[in-house]
Enzyme design. Structure first.
Site, short mmCIF file in Angstrom:
data_model
loop_
_atom_site.label_atom_id
_atom_site.label_comp_id
_atom_site.label_asym_id
_atom_site.label_seq_id
_atom_site.Cartn_x
_atom_site.Cartn_y
_atom_site.Cartn_z
N HIS A 40 0.70 -1.22 -0.03
CA HIS A 40 0.04 -0.06 0.09
C HIS A 40 0.70 1.11 -0.17
O HIS A 40 0.75 2.04 0.85
CB HIS A 40 -0.99 -0.07 1.04
CG HIS A 40 -2.04 -1.05 0.98
ND1 HIS A 40 -2.96 -1.30 0.21
CD2 HIS A 40 -2.45 -1.90 1.99
CE1 HIS A 40 -3.79 -2.14 0.34
NE2 HIS A 40 -3.25 -2.78 1.24
N HIS A 73 -0.29 -10.12 2.50
CA HIS A 73 -1.50 -10.16 3.04
C HIS A 73 -1.97 -11.69 2.99
O HIS A 73 -2.81 -12.02 3.94
CB HIS A 73 -2.64 -9.05 2.77
CG HIS A 73 -2.34 -7.84 2.81
ND1 HIS A 73 -1.92 -7.24 3.90
CD2 HIS A 73 -2.57 -6.78 1.77
CE1 HIS A 73 -1.54 -5.98 3.65
NE2 HIS A 73 -1.83 -5.81 2.62
N HIS A 123 -10.50 -5.70 4.98
CA HIS A 123 -8.88 -5.79 4.72
C HIS A 123 -8.84 -7.18 4.21
O HIS A 123 -9.01 -8.25 4.50
CB HIS A 123 -8.29 -5.74 5.95
CG HIS A 123 -6.67 -5.31 5.74
ND1 HIS A 123 -5.98 -6.40 5.57
CD2 HIS A 123 -5.94 -4.02 5.85
CE1 HIS A 123 -4.87 -5.93 5.39
NE2 HIS A 123 -4.77 -4.43 5.57
N GLU A 125 -5.88 -8.93 4.23
CA GLU A 125 -5.65 -10.02 5.31
C GLU A 125 -6.54 -10.69 6.01
O GLU A 125 -6.67 -11.93 6.01
CB GLU A 125 -4.54 -9.30 6.27
CG GLU A 125 -3.82 -10.36 7.19
CD GLU A 125 -3.06 -9.56 8.21
OE1 GLU A 125 -3.42 -10.09 9.68
OE2 GLU A 125 -2.46 -8.66 8.33
N CYS A 195 1.60 -8.82 14.94
CA CYS A 195 2.98 -8.78 14.53
C CYS A 195 3.91 -7.84 15.62
O CYS A 195 3.36 -7.07 16.04
CB CYS A 195 3.21 -8.21 13.15
SG CYS A 195 5.03 -8.15 12.53
N SER A 264 4.59 -0.21 5.25
CA SER A 264 4.47 -0.43 4.02
C SER A 264 5.71 0.91 3.37
O SER A 264 5.28 1.24 2.02
CB SER A 264 3.40 -0.35 3.41
OG SER A 264 2.43 -1.21 3.71
#
Length: 670
Positions: A40, A73, A123, A125, A195, A264
């Site tokens: 992105h 993703h 989203h 993901e 994460c 990103s």
């Protein structure tokens, strides 16, 4: 103006891996297509498009001769299956952290769990994760939505749940959701899947925003994690989201400005923003050095310092200040195999760790806490051995030849000969117990430490004995534990000193063996009957005077009492009957019946229940005389008296009697 830059900024491992995959394909002379934008960020996607990289929305749109790249993703399982069925050449660049959530989603369905995901359902993901679910699943984006979901589906509170989060989910909101679920559901397994780079990035952004007047968030406007960074910063100060350096606002002099960047955001754009800020403030920011430091590889056996950012039933996630994601398997957390990760650490704990293995392909580092703790422990136990120091630990295993005691992170072997106060005791009784011991041997080369529980027990027992003999007096009462049984009595541990209860003192009734009354391990109340201080012997009493059957007989069964008795023995001169437990009385042959009999067996047999009268008690000689005849004679006398007192029957004479007799006979004949 003061400018401060967050330590964690720029590409996360997953994004960097996906972007590098596309550039590597181009360097190899291959044509590449990405399933959706690989990142992105318009600058990166623009550069890739200029190099001929195509963006497709479905596998079947992949041009012939192109290699399809699945972005970080991830995608639903059916998309992967479609790519395979079409025979496409494709590379799966799904972030390893996202892959782990895919596996959780699949396993939840296979195990009959409802899969609950915290994230944005729109989203990519999240859509990919949901596409790997094999059973019932729900997506929520806040603690409020979670409460509403459970309100609308009350059956979920009783069903087994597996709860995970989108890797870029808001860390603060995740904690609220996890706490809410913990209160409302008792059957939920919670997996911390944010994460660690994201969690640390958000934490740093929050800390920076709290002490700065303005915040600049660098990243793509379509990036979920960049948007969340801006949301976090905006809670504490004015925050700006920019994609390029030329979008930087003009700040007033004297302000403090914090800068962070989304996962990103390429390093080139971050450096461009910093360069622009430096030109304005004349403040040199060597961001490149910081970036290189964060990318520094970690070597196996190297020690690192980490912060706990997530806990699951099988592992603990740790931020070690690098791009790689650190995790500690449950087995490397503690030497106690029965301990649960949540019992050892909590979110935010800092600790020293040892790198066990690095996986550059997946960007992970396997770490160990127990080994670092063990390394620290060697010096401590060596010193404890030299000083003859007493240590405390927990018995965690019973092994061949002894037990294992966990002292901090050290596994201390205690041989069977050193594990108990005396030989032959059951080692399994030590399992899970906290014990005191000494170190008697340390061998670092063999990584072996040997301890002794017995040496401490003997010292403690000796001290207890000395104290006991100083205070003990006859008549004192103690609570003890039955240590052993013999044919002549029971030995009772009074707390370091053993006393003996003779078999005759165990019961008022006659017993053949102490095991009829006590068992090894029983807790008993005893009193001191006699002391032999010279030989260190103690005689104990166990029978309570109030339980003496002769006392009960005197109190409740005086001479003249009529009671039920059971025949328990026979002799030529009479029968013995049990009056109360522990006391038998004699019914002389002359008292068995109201007429002469040759032998007791003519009237009675063992086991008969009879009514008897107590005619005499000799408390000195412990003899009781009983009589059945006395009751029979009393009964006959009463019957004779009742007969004598009854009125005579009136006799009526009638001349019609023969006629009535004939009439009755006729009726009987009919």
């Amino acid at each position: 103006m003061r400018v401060e830059v967050a330590q964690t900024a720029g590409f996360c491992f997953g994004v960097d891996r996906a972007v590098s995959t596309v550039y590597r394909l181009l360097e190899e002379g291959k044509k590449a297509a990405t399933l959706g934008p690989i990142i992105h960020n318009p600058q990166v996607t623009g550069d890739l498009a200029a190099r001929g990289v195509r963006v497709v929305s479905r596998p079947e749109e992949t041009p012939p001769g192109y290699t399809l790249v699945i972005r970080s993703h991830g995608v639903p399982r059916e998309v992967e299956e479609k790519a395979r069925s079409l025979g496409l050449s494709y590379v799966d660049a799904t972030c390893p952290f996202v892959k782990k959530i895919h596996n959780l989603a699949e396993r939840a369905g296979e195990q009959g769990q409802v899969f609950l995901l915290a994230g944005d359902k729109n989203h990519p993901e999240v859509q990919g994760i949901v596409g790997h679910c094999k059973g019932e699943n729900f997506v929520i984006k806040s603690s409020e939505e979670l409460v509403e979901l459970l309100k609308n589906h009350p059956e979920l509170e009783k069903k087994p749940l597996a709860f995970a989060a989108q890797t870029t989910f808001h860390a603060g909101e995740w904690e609220k959701c996890a706490e809410t679920l913990k209160k409302l559901c008792t059957n939920a397994a919670v997996f911390a899947t944010i994460c660690n780079a994201t969690a640390r990035r958000q934490k740093e952004a929050k800390t920076l925003a709290q002490r700065c007047d303005r915040m600049v968030v660098v990243g793509g406007r379509d990036s979920s994690n960049t948007a969340k960074l801006r949301e976090i910063c905006a809670e504490y100060c004015e925050a700006y989201l920019i994609e390029r350096a030329d979008e930087l606002p003009v700040f007033s002099a004297g302000l403090s400005v914090g800068i962070t960047a989304g996962a990103s955001t390429p390093a080139s754009i971050i450096k461009e923003v910093l360069a622009t800020m430096a030109e304005v403030t004349n403040n040199e920011q060597n961001f490149e050095e910081m970036l290189e430091e964060s990318l520094k590889k970690l070597n196996t056996d190297e020690k690192v310092h980490g912060v706990v950012v997530g806990i699951s039933p099988t592992e603990v996630y740790v931020d070690v200040g690098r791009k790689q994601a650190g995790f500690i398997p449950a087995g490397e957390l503690s030497n106690d195999p029965n301990v649960k990760p949540e019992d050892v650490v909590k979110i935010g704990d800092e600790m020293d760790l040892l790198i066990m293995k690095t996986n550059d392909q997946e960007g992970t580092i396997m770490l160990s806490k127990r080994r670092v703790d063990a390394m620290k422990g060697w010096d401590e136990i060596t010193e404890a051995q030299e000083n003859n120091e007493i240590l405390e630990g927990k018995v965690i295993e019973v092994v061949k030849g002894g037990v294992i005691v966990l002292y901090k992170a050290m596994r201390i072997f205690v041989p069977a000969s050193q594990a108990t106060a005396s030989r032959g005791e059951d080692l399994n009784e030590l399992m899970g117990q906290e014990v005191r011991f000494r170190i008697i041997e340390v061998n670092r080369q063999r990584r072996r430490a040997v301890g002794s529980i017995r040496s401490v027990l003997r010292e403690e027992r000796k001290a207890a004995q000395e104290k006991f003999w100083e205070q003990v007096e006859e008549g004192q009462h103690y609570t003890g534990k039955v240590k052993s049984l013999t044919s002549f009595g029971a030995f009772v541990d009074l707390g370091g000193v053993d006393g003996m209860v003779h078999i005759s003192e165990l019961s008022w009734n006659r017993i053949k063996h102490p095991s009829e009354v006590l068992s090894v391990g029983d807790t008993v109340e005893v009193y001191v009957k006699g002391l032999d201080r010279e030989n260190g012997k103690i005689s104990l009493g166990y029978k309570r005077p109030e339980d003496n059957p002769w006392v009960k007989l005197e109190r409740e069964y005086p001479v003249g009492t009529v009671c039920d008795a059971k025949i328990v023995g026979m002799t030529q001169f009479g029968a013995f009957a049990s009056v109360i437990p522990g006391i038998d009385g004699l019914i002389h042959i002359s008292q068995i019946a109201d007429h002469r009999i040759e032998k007791p067996q003519d009237v009675l047999k063992i086991g008969d229940e009879v009514k008897v009268k107590i005619t005499d008690i000799d408390f000195d000689r412990h003899r009781v005389s009983l009589s059945i005849r006395a009751l029979l004679e009393e009964q006959k006398a009463q019957e004779d008296e009742e007969a004598a007192q009854a009125p005579a029957e009136e006799v009526v004479y009638s001349t019609e009697a023969p006629a009535q007799e004939e009439e009755s006979a006729a009726e009987e004949q009919e």
